[in-house]
Design a protein around this motif. Structure first.
Motif, PDB file in Angstrom:
ATOM      1  N   GLU A 287      69.398  24.390  38.245  1.00 45.14           N
ATOM      2  CA  GLU A 287      68.173  25.163  38.423  1.00 45.14           C
ATOM      3  C   GLU A 287      66.987  24.249  38.716  1.00 45.14           C
ATOM      4  OE1 GLU A 287      65.346  28.007  38.875  1.00 45.14           O
ATOM      5  OE2 GLU A 287      67.528  28.144  38.989  1.00 45.14           O
ATOM      6  N   ARG A 288      66.911  23.140  38.008  1.00 44.89           N
ATOM      7  CA  ARG A 288      65.833  22.183  38.270  1.00 44.89           C
ATOM      8  C   ARG A 288      65.975  21.617  39.693  1.00 44.89           C
ATOM      9  NH1 ARG A 288      64.962  17.748  33.736  1.00 44.89           N
ATOM     10  NH2 ARG A 288      64.777  19.719  32.585  1.00 44.89           N
ATOM     11  N   MET A 289      67.206  21.352  40.104  1.00 47.41           N
ATOM     12  CA  MET A 289      67.436  20.856  41.456  1.00 47.41           C
ATOM     13  C   MET A 289      67.056  21.917  42.492  1.00 47.41           C
ATOM     14  SD  MET A 289      70.879  19.129  43.119  1.00 47.41           S
ATOM     15  CE  MET A 289      71.893  20.618  43.147  1.00 47.41           C
ATOM     16  N   ARG A 290      67.382  23.170  42.226  1.00 48.39           N
ATOM     17  CA  ARG A 290      67.054  24.244  43.156  1.00 48.39           C
ATOM     18  C   ARG A 290      65.542  24.344  43.373  1.00 48.39           C
ATOM     19  NH1 ARG A 290      65.461  29.475  43.562  1.00 48.39           N
ATOM     20  NH2 ARG A 290      64.868  29.476  41.367  1.00 48.39           N
ATOM     21  N   ARG A 291      64.771  24.271  42.298  1.00 51.25           N
ATOM     22  CA  ARG A 291      63.318  24.361  42.411  1.00 51.25           C
ATOM     23  C   ARG A 291      62.757  23.191  43.218  1.00 51.25           C
ATOM     24  NH1 ARG A 291      63.677  25.849  36.802  1.00 51.25           N
ATOM     25  NH2 ARG A 291      62.919  23.760  36.209  1.00 51.25           N
ATOM     26  N   ALA A 292      63.331  22.001  43.024  1.00 53.24           N
ATOM     27  CA  ALA A 292      62.872  20.823  43.768  1.00 53.24           C
ATOM     28  C   ALA A 292      63.175  20.969  45.261  1.00 53.24           C
ATOM     29  CB  ALA A 292      63.526  19.563  43.207  1.00 53.24           C
ATOM     30  N   GLN A 299      64.012  25.835  51.094  1.00 53.06           N
ATOM     31  CA  GLN A 299      65.278  26.535  50.978  1.00 53.06           C
ATOM     32  C   GLN A 299      66.120  25.889  49.878  1.00 53.06           C
ATOM     33  OE1 GLN A 299      67.739  26.101  54.533  1.00 53.06           O
ATOM     34  NE2 GLN A 299      66.545  24.330  55.164  1.00 53.06           N
ATOM     35  N   PRO A 300      67.025  26.645  49.279  1.00 49.40           N
ATOM     36  CA  PRO A 300      67.812  26.122  48.168  1.00 49.40           C
ATOM     37  C   PRO A 300      68.901  25.165  48.644  1.00 49.40           C
ATOM     38  CG  PRO A 300      68.535  28.329  48.686  1.00 49.40           C
ATOM     39  CD  PRO A 300      67.323  28.071  49.541  1.00 49.40           C
ATOM     40  N   PRO A 301      69.456  24.366  47.732  1.00 48.23           N
ATOM     41  CA  PRO A 301      70.497  23.409  48.135  1.00 48.23           C
ATOM     42  C   PRO A 301      71.732  24.075  48.733  1.00 48.23           C
ATOM     43  CG  PRO A 301      70.259  23.517  45.732  1.00 48.23           C
ATOM     44  CD  PRO A 301      69.092  24.238  46.312  1.00 48.23           C
ATOM     45  N   GLN A 302      72.055  25.291  48.298  1.00 52.46           N
ATOM     46  CA  GLN A 302      73.227  25.984  48.845  1.00 52.46           C
ATOM     47  C   GLN A 302      73.071  26.215  50.348  1.00 52.46           C
ATOM     48  OE1 GLN A 302      71.518  26.837  46.184  1.00 52.46           O
ATOM     49  NE2 GLN A 302      72.855  27.480  44.482  1.00 52.46           N
ATOM     50  N   ALA A 303      71.858  26.549  50.781  1.00 52.99           N
ATOM     51  CA  ALA A 303      71.628  26.788  52.206  1.00 52.99           C
ATOM     52  C   ALA A 303      71.802  25.517  53.028  1.00 52.99           C
ATOM     53  CB  ALA A 303      70.213  27.359  52.410  1.00 52.99           C
ATOM     54  N   ILE A 304      71.339  24.409  52.488  1.00 48.42           N
ATOM     55  CA  ILE A 304      71.471  23.135  53.193  1.00 48.42           C
ATOM     56  C   ILE A 304      72.938  22.727  53.275  1.00 48.42           C
ATOM     57  CG2 ILE A 304      70.985  20.658  52.977  1.00 48.42           C
ATOM     58  CD1 ILE A 304      68.168  21.443  52.099  1.00 48.42           C
ATOM     59  N   LYS A 305      73.684  22.967  52.216  1.00 51.77           N
ATOM     60  CA  LYS A 305      75.108  22.640  52.208  1.00 51.77           C
ATOM     61  C   LYS A 305      75.854  23.493  53.224  1.00 51.77           C
ATOM     62  CE  LYS A 305      78.962  21.710  49.087  1.00 51.77           C
ATOM     63  NZ  LYS A 305      79.389  21.663  47.677  1.00 51.77           N
ATOM     64  N   ARG A 306      75.527  24.782  53.309  1.00 55.85           N
ATOM     65  CA  ARG A 306      76.176  25.666  54.280  1.00 55.85           C
ATOM     66  C   ARG A 306      75.849  25.237  55.706  1.00 55.85           C
ATOM     67  NH1 ARG A 306      74.655  29.823  50.613  1.00 55.85           N
ATOM     68  NH2 ARG A 306      72.783  30.246  51.877  1.00 55.85           N
ATOM     69  N   ALA A 307      74.602  24.845  55.948  1.00 61.74           N
ATOM     70  CA  ALA A 307      74.204  24.416  57.292  1.00 61.74           C
ATOM     71  C   ALA A 307      74.966  23.163  57.723  1.00 61.74           C
ATOM     72  CB  ALA A 307      72.700  24.157  57.327  1.00 61.74           C
ATOM     73  N   ALA A 308      75.179  22.245  56.776  1.00 64.26           N
ATOM     74  CA  ALA A 308      75.918  21.019  57.088  1.00 64.26           C
ATOM     75  C   ALA A 308      77.369  21.331  57.433  1.00 64.26           C
ATOM     76  CB  ALA A 308      75.860  20.064  55.908  1.00 64.26           C
ATOM     77  N   ARG A 309      77.961  22.289  56.732  1.00 59.99           N
ATOM     78  CA  ARG A 309      79.351  22.668  57.006  1.00 59.99           C
ATOM     79  C   ARG A 309      79.496  23.298  58.393  1.00 59.99           C
ATOM     80  NH1 ARG A 309      81.000  25.632  51.301  1.00 59.99           N
ATOM     81  NH2 ARG A 309      81.487  23.737  50.098  1.00 59.99           N
ATOM     82  N   ALA A 310      78.429  23.946  58.871  1.00 57.12           N
ATOM     83  CA  ALA A 310      78.496  24.631  60.152  1.00 57.12           C
ATOM     84  C   ALA A 310      78.488  23.680  61.333  1.00 57.12           C
ATOM     85  CB  ALA A 310      77.320  25.602  60.280  1.00 57.12           C
TER      86      ALA A 310
END
Length: 311
Positions: A287-292, A299-310
């Motif tokens: 949660e602390r990482m998400r806010r950062a 955007q949250p870290p999950q979105a960045i991870k999904r974009a990298a996979r694409a």
């Protein structure tokens, strides 16, 4: 043996020639000739770089290489019909076609980047997208692989690109050994940002630089002002004042930027869970990482991870 053709043209950037050293060291580390590299150009002979240094090249011939590497230039100029024809022939005949820095413009002019993800030096990415709208340009990647076409960011990113090529061929151990001999960190992942938090902070004194370097290498620790001040051999009060004067940021904000940058690189590498990344980069919890991430990237870290996979 893998045959590598490094394409040069009048006005090419001489720094791109460091790519050849990666393949040279691959032969040394492997203990046998894994790569044969030749410098090639449309007409052969001596080719002058933008710095005035000249290299000797062979004329284009058989386009069937294992890997074709197109160098970049400080000033972008139209490519000759002969160059474009050769690259299209090489795309069909070779295993991999790659570009360094603004060499992406040459590939794009040949139509090779149409419909493909690609990158180039951040300062030229907007122009690349405008001139070649068929390409899918990402301005914040060290390198991108799309099928048989590899493109890299500018300048020293050619080292990361070629280390990745060698890793793809010979494995991680060989790539790491080459990086060590080159006295560089092991190659940056393709998804890593072209921008650096350390460069953005630009500390002026060795004391603040040493504190930031310590922080970057100890992100799992709490990294209090007292701890960093001790590294800089200053009192906490002196350290906080000097840090703000030199970086225009508070120590807490700067440490968060370093943590976000490290976390993003780990997420884009795709080998770590959110929880592991949060712990390893000092955020402690997701949660602390998400806010950062929301503060840094919107955007949250999950979105960045999904974009990298694409990619």
């Amino acid at each position: 043996m893998r045959h590598v053709g490094v394409v040069v043209f009048p006005g090419f950037q001489i720094l791109d020639m460091v790519a050849i050293s990666v393949f040279e060291l691959a032969n040394l580390v492997a203990g046998q000739p894994e790569y044969q590299v030749e410098v090639i150009s449309e007409h052969g002979g001596t080719v002058r770089s933008s710095s005035g240094i000249e290299v000797v090249s062979r004329p284009f011939g058989d386009p069937a290489y294992d890997t074709v590497v197109v160098t970049g230039a400080m000033e972008i100029a139209p490519s000759s019909p002969g160059m474009l024809a050769f690259l299209n022939d090489a795309l069909a005949a070779s295993r991999r076609t790659t570009s360094i820095c603004t060499g992406a413009f040459v590939l794009a002019e040949a139509g090779i980047l149409d419909g493909r993800h690609a990158t180039t030096h951040w300062a030229y990415s907007g122009e690349l997208q405008r001139r070649f709208p068929g390409a899918r340009v990402d301005d914040d990647r060290i390198f991108i692989v799309d099928g048989t076409v590899w493109t890299s960011a500018g300048m020293t990113a050619c080292i990361d690109l070629c280390l990745a090529l060698v890793e793809n061929d010979l494995g991680t151990a060989v790539s790491r050994a080459i990086a060590k001999k080159l006295v560089v960190y092991h190659r940056r992942t393709g998804g890593q940002s072209q921008f650096s938090a350390m460069l953005d902070l630009e500390p002026k004194s060795d004391r603040i630089q040493s504190a930031l370097s310590y922080a970057k290498n100890h992100l799992r620790e709490p990294l209090t002002v007292e701890q960093l001040a001790d590294v800089a051999h200053l009192s906490p009060r002196q350290f906080s004042r000097a840090f703000r004067d030199e970086t225009r940021q508070s120590p807490a904000k700067a440490i968060e930027a370093l943590r976000v940058e490290a976390a993003r690189a780990m997420l884009e590498a795709g080998r770590h869970s959110m929880e592991a990344v949060a712990i390893d980069t000092g955020f402690v919890d997701t949660e602390r990482m998400r806010r950062a991430f929301l503060r840094a990237y919107g955007q949250p870290p999950q979105a960045i991870k999904r974009a990298a996979r694409a990619l």
